[in-house]
Design a protein around this motif. Structure first.
Motif, PDB file in Angstrom:
ATOM      1  N   MET A   1       0.724  -1.072   0.067  1.00 25.45           N
ATOM      2  CA  MET A   1       0.010   0.074   0.028  1.00 25.45           C
ATOM      3  C   MET A   1       1.061   1.220   0.075  1.00 25.45           C
ATOM      4  N   ALA A   2       2.256   1.217   0.318  1.00 23.80           N
ATOM      5  CA  ALA A   2       2.926   2.572   0.513  1.00 23.80           C
ATOM      6  C   ALA A   2       3.055   2.919  -1.049  1.00 23.80           C
ATOM      7  N   GLY A   3       2.582   4.272  -1.084  1.00 23.26           N
ATOM      8  CA  GLY A   3       3.006   5.156  -2.440  1.00 23.26           C
ATOM      9  C   GLY A   3       4.202   5.620  -2.288  1.00 23.26           C
ATOM     10  N   SER A   4       4.405   6.549  -3.309  1.00 22.77           N
ATOM     11  CA  SER A   4       5.605   7.143  -3.541  1.00 22.77           C
ATOM     12  C   SER A   4       5.929   8.361  -2.566  1.00 22.77           C
ATOM     13  N   GLY A   5       4.952   9.061  -2.085  1.00 16.59           N
ATOM     14  CA  GLY A   5       5.074   9.826  -0.789  1.00 16.59           C
ATOM     15  C   GLY A   5       5.531   9.262   0.367  1.00 16.59           C
ATOM     16  N   PHE A   6       5.169   8.303   0.880  1.00 18.55           N
ATOM     17  CA  PHE A   6       5.619   7.476   1.765  1.00 18.55           C
ATOM     18  C   PHE A   6       7.114   7.112   1.744  1.00 18.55           C
ATOM     19  N   SER A   7       7.472   6.532   0.438  1.00 23.06           N
ATOM     20  CA  SER A   7       8.757   6.069   0.264  1.00 23.06           C
ATOM     21  C   SER A   7       9.688   7.187   0.246  1.00 23.06           C
ATOM     22  N   SER A   8       9.292   8.112  -0.142  1.00 21.92           N
ATOM     23  CA  SER A   8      10.259   9.402  -0.514  1.00 21.92           C
ATOM     24  C   SER A   8      10.380   9.922   0.933  1.00 21.92           C
ATOM     25  N   THR A   9       9.594   9.884   1.709  1.00 22.76           N
ATOM     26  CA  THR A   9       9.438  10.631   3.228  1.00 22.76           C
ATOM     27  C   THR A   9      10.293   9.583   4.143  1.00 22.76           C
ATOM     28  N   VAL A  10      10.136   8.259   3.935  1.00 21.80           N
ATOM     29  CA  VAL A  10      10.863   7.296   5.073  1.00 21.80           C
ATOM     30  C   VAL A  10      12.147   6.981   4.405  1.00 21.80           C
ATOM     31  N   ARG A  11      12.497   7.443   3.313  1.00 29.96           N
ATOM     32  CA  ARG A  11      13.908   6.901   2.642  1.00 29.96           C
ATOM     33  C   ARG A  11      14.954   6.949   3.715  1.00 29.96           C
ATOM     34  N   LEU A  12      15.059   8.162   4.429  1.00 29.94           N
ATOM     35  CA  LEU A  12      16.159   8.273   5.259  1.00 29.94           C
ATOM     36  C   LEU A  12      16.173   7.262   6.341  1.00 29.94           C
ATOM     37  N   ALA A  13      15.104   6.897   6.697  1.00 30.08           N
ATOM     38  CA  ALA A  13      15.009   5.556   7.847  1.00 30.08           C
ATOM     39  C   ALA A  13      16.027   4.454   7.361  1.00 30.08           C
ATOM     40  N   LYS A  14      16.512   4.490   6.387  1.00 29.40           N
ATOM     41  CA  LYS A  14      17.543   3.331   6.026  1.00 29.40           C
ATOM     42  C   LYS A  14      18.710   3.613   6.113  1.00 29.40           C
ATOM     43  N   SER A  15      19.070   4.722   6.657  1.00 32.89           N
ATOM     44  CA  SER A  15      20.540   5.516   7.011  1.00 32.89           C
ATOM     45  C   SER A  15      21.086   4.960   8.111  1.00 32.89           C
ATOM     46  N   SER A  16      22.474   5.012   8.393  1.00 29.56           N
ATOM     47  CA  SER A  16      23.201   3.946   9.244  1.00 29.56           C
ATOM     48  C   SER A  16      22.883   4.680  10.598  1.00 29.56           C
ATOM     49  N   PRO A  17      22.450   3.923  11.615  1.00 33.46           N
ATOM     50  CA  PRO A  17      22.469   4.184  13.115  1.00 33.46           C
ATOM     51  C   PRO A  17      24.010   4.435  13.655  1.00 33.46           C
ATOM     52  N   GLN A  18      24.887   3.636  13.210  1.00 34.15           N
ATOM     53  CA  GLN A  18      26.215   4.030  13.613  1.00 34.15           C
ATOM     54  C   GLN A  18      26.593   5.357  13.008  1.00 34.15           C
ATOM     55  N   MET A  19      26.091   5.848  12.257  1.00 33.45           N
ATOM     56  CA  MET A  19      26.858   7.316  11.647  1.00 33.45           C
ATOM     57  C   MET A  19      25.800   8.229  12.404  1.00 33.45           C
ATOM     58  N   TRP A  20      24.597   8.126  12.244  1.00 35.50           N
ATOM     59  CA  TRP A  20      23.642   9.098  12.815  1.00 35.50           C
ATOM     60  C   TRP A  20      23.608   9.230  14.400  1.00 35.50           C
ATOM     61  N   GLY A  21      23.554   7.899  15.199  1.00 37.14           N
ATOM     62  CA  GLY A  21      23.410   8.285  16.488  1.00 37.14           C
ATOM     63  C   GLY A  21      24.257   9.353  17.051  1.00 37.14           C
ATOM     64  N   PRO A  22      25.963   9.029  16.686  1.00 34.04           N
ATOM     65  CA  PRO A  22      26.560  10.058  17.366  1.00 34.04           C
ATOM     66  C   PRO A  22      26.369  11.597  16.795  1.00 34.04           C
ATOM     67  N   ILE A  23      25.876  11.904  15.684  1.00 34.82           N
ATOM     68  CA  ILE A  23      25.567  12.954  15.062  1.00 34.82           C
ATOM     69  C   ILE A  23      24.491  13.504  16.011  1.00 34.82           C
ATOM     70  N   PHE A  24      23.473  13.064  16.124  1.00 30.76           N
ATOM     71  CA  PHE A  24      22.451  13.414  17.388  1.00 30.76           C
ATOM     72  C   PHE A  24      23.073  13.682  18.680  1.00 30.76           C
ATOM     73  N   THR A  25      23.857  12.855  18.902  1.00 29.76           N
ATOM     74  CA  THR A  25      24.450  13.302  20.363  1.00 29.76           C
ATOM     75  C   THR A  25      25.364  14.422  20.496  1.00 29.76           C
ATOM     76  N   GLN A  26      26.169  14.684  19.399  1.00 28.88           N
ATOM     77  CA  GLN A  26      27.204  15.499  19.422  1.00 28.88           C
ATOM     78  C   GLN A  26      26.322  16.891  19.339  1.00 28.88           C
ATOM     79  N   ASN A  27      25.460  16.980  18.544  1.00 27.29           N
ATOM     80  CA  ASN A  27      24.493  18.231  18.395  1.00 27.29           C
ATOM     81  C   ASN A  27      23.447  18.343  19.086  1.00 27.29           C
ATOM     82  N   ARG A  28      23.360  17.565  19.923  1.00 26.54           N
ATOM     83  CA  ARG A  28      22.243  17.395  20.858  1.00 26.54           C
ATOM     84  C   ARG A  28      21.480  18.783  21.258  1.00 26.54           C
ATOM     85  N   GLU A  29      22.082  19.912  21.771  1.00 26.67           N
ATOM     86  CA  GLU A  29      21.240  20.912  22.106  1.00 26.67           C
ATOM     87  C   GLU A  29      20.443  21.573  20.887  1.00 26.67           C
TER      88      GLU A  29
END
Length: 280
Positions: free
Chosen positions: A209-237
């Motif tokens: 049932m997923a259309g192109s809108g959902f696919s494009s919006t959720v695309r970034l959820a496939k990104s690496s947690p090992q990369m993005w977890g530290p980014i959120f921590t370092q830029n937490r404020e």
């Protein structure tokens, strides 16, 4: 020119491939803590040689740190300690303030150019790298006044050879802006993915049932947690501030929909349409 790339994933690999595609006379010395990634990078021609970090740094004219930002935070001072007097070091981290502060008093600080290429995909590793990733993408340089002219000129020349426009800004300003235009969008995508996965236990329903809108919006959820977890921590404020504003907007949408106030939802969407003026 001898370039040492530490971290042979998407960005580090694409940078190396991009230089080679532009016929830049360069030898790439690859360093990666993951033996599989090192082997893949060598087999794909990303790296001409795979060496230990210390050996590669001692031979290099340019060192590129393309590891996760928590790793860069520890690597940067250590690599600066080993850096030859005529060499330059850059990093590809998505946060800048903590990294710049970590080496502010380092005796070789002027050999460091703090950079952030505004490029990427939701994929990671050497197999995801491709030569045109950086083509036409902006390279941000922070605290350029703290880099020696020769190092800054080298980085600028390489960016021009890769057809990368340059922008300059303070590190703190960089982190604030990217909390809104990059880090928040990734969190939003991760949260949307979690919300849908939690509701739709049958994954086949999602894909059917997923259309192109959902696919494009959720695309970034496939990104690496090992990369993005530290980014959120370092830029937490800054990320927390951005999230607070985003949550307030979501709550306003929820309240308007609960109240069946269609005119308010239309007004909010019409206001959001102004993003066209920025993004085209």
């Amino acid at each position: 020119m001898i370039v040492c790339v530490i971290g042979l994933g998407l960005l580090g690999g694409s940078f190396a491939l991009g230089l080679k595609a532009r016929k830049t006379p360069v030898t790439i010395l690859g360093v990666d803590s993951n033996p599989l990634h090192a082997r893949q990078a060598y087999n794909r021609g990303i790296a001409d040689k795979i060496l230990s970090l210390e050996e590669a740094v001692m031979r290099a004219d340019l060192v590129v740190l393309a590891t996760p930002v928590n790793v860069i935070l520890h690597q940067l001072p250590a690599v600066l300690d080993k850096l030859p007097a005529n060499a330059t070091i850059i990093d590809f981290g998505s946060t800048k303030q903590q990294l710049c502060e970590a080496v502010a008093a380092h005796p070789k600080r002027n050999q460091f150019v703090a950079t952030h290429p505004i490029a990427g995909t939701e994929y990671s590793g050497p197999e995801a790298a491709f030569a045109s990733l950086l083509h036409g993408k902006t390279m941000i340089i922070c605290e350029k006044e703290k880099s020696r002219p020769a190092s800054l000129a080298l980085v600028e020349a390489l960016c021009h050879s890769l057809t990368m426009p340059l922008r300059y800004m303070p590190a703190a300003e960089h982190d604030l802006h990217f909390a809104y235009v990059s880090h928040l969008s990734h969190i939003s995508s991760f949260a949307l993915g979690l919300t849908v996965l939690d509701k739709e236990k049958n994954q086949k329903n999602i894909f059917d049932m997923a259309g192109s809108g959902f696919s494009s919006t959720v695309r970034l959820a496939k990104s690496s947690p090992q990369m993005w977890g530290p980014i959120f921590t370092q830029n937490r404020e800054n990320v927390s501030e951005a999230l607070a504003g985003y949550i307030a907007q979501l709550q306003q949408f929820k309240e308007a929909i609960d109240a069946q106030d269609e005119e308010l939802t239309k007004a909010m969407m019409a206001k959001a349409n102004d993003i066209r003026k920025i993004l085209g």
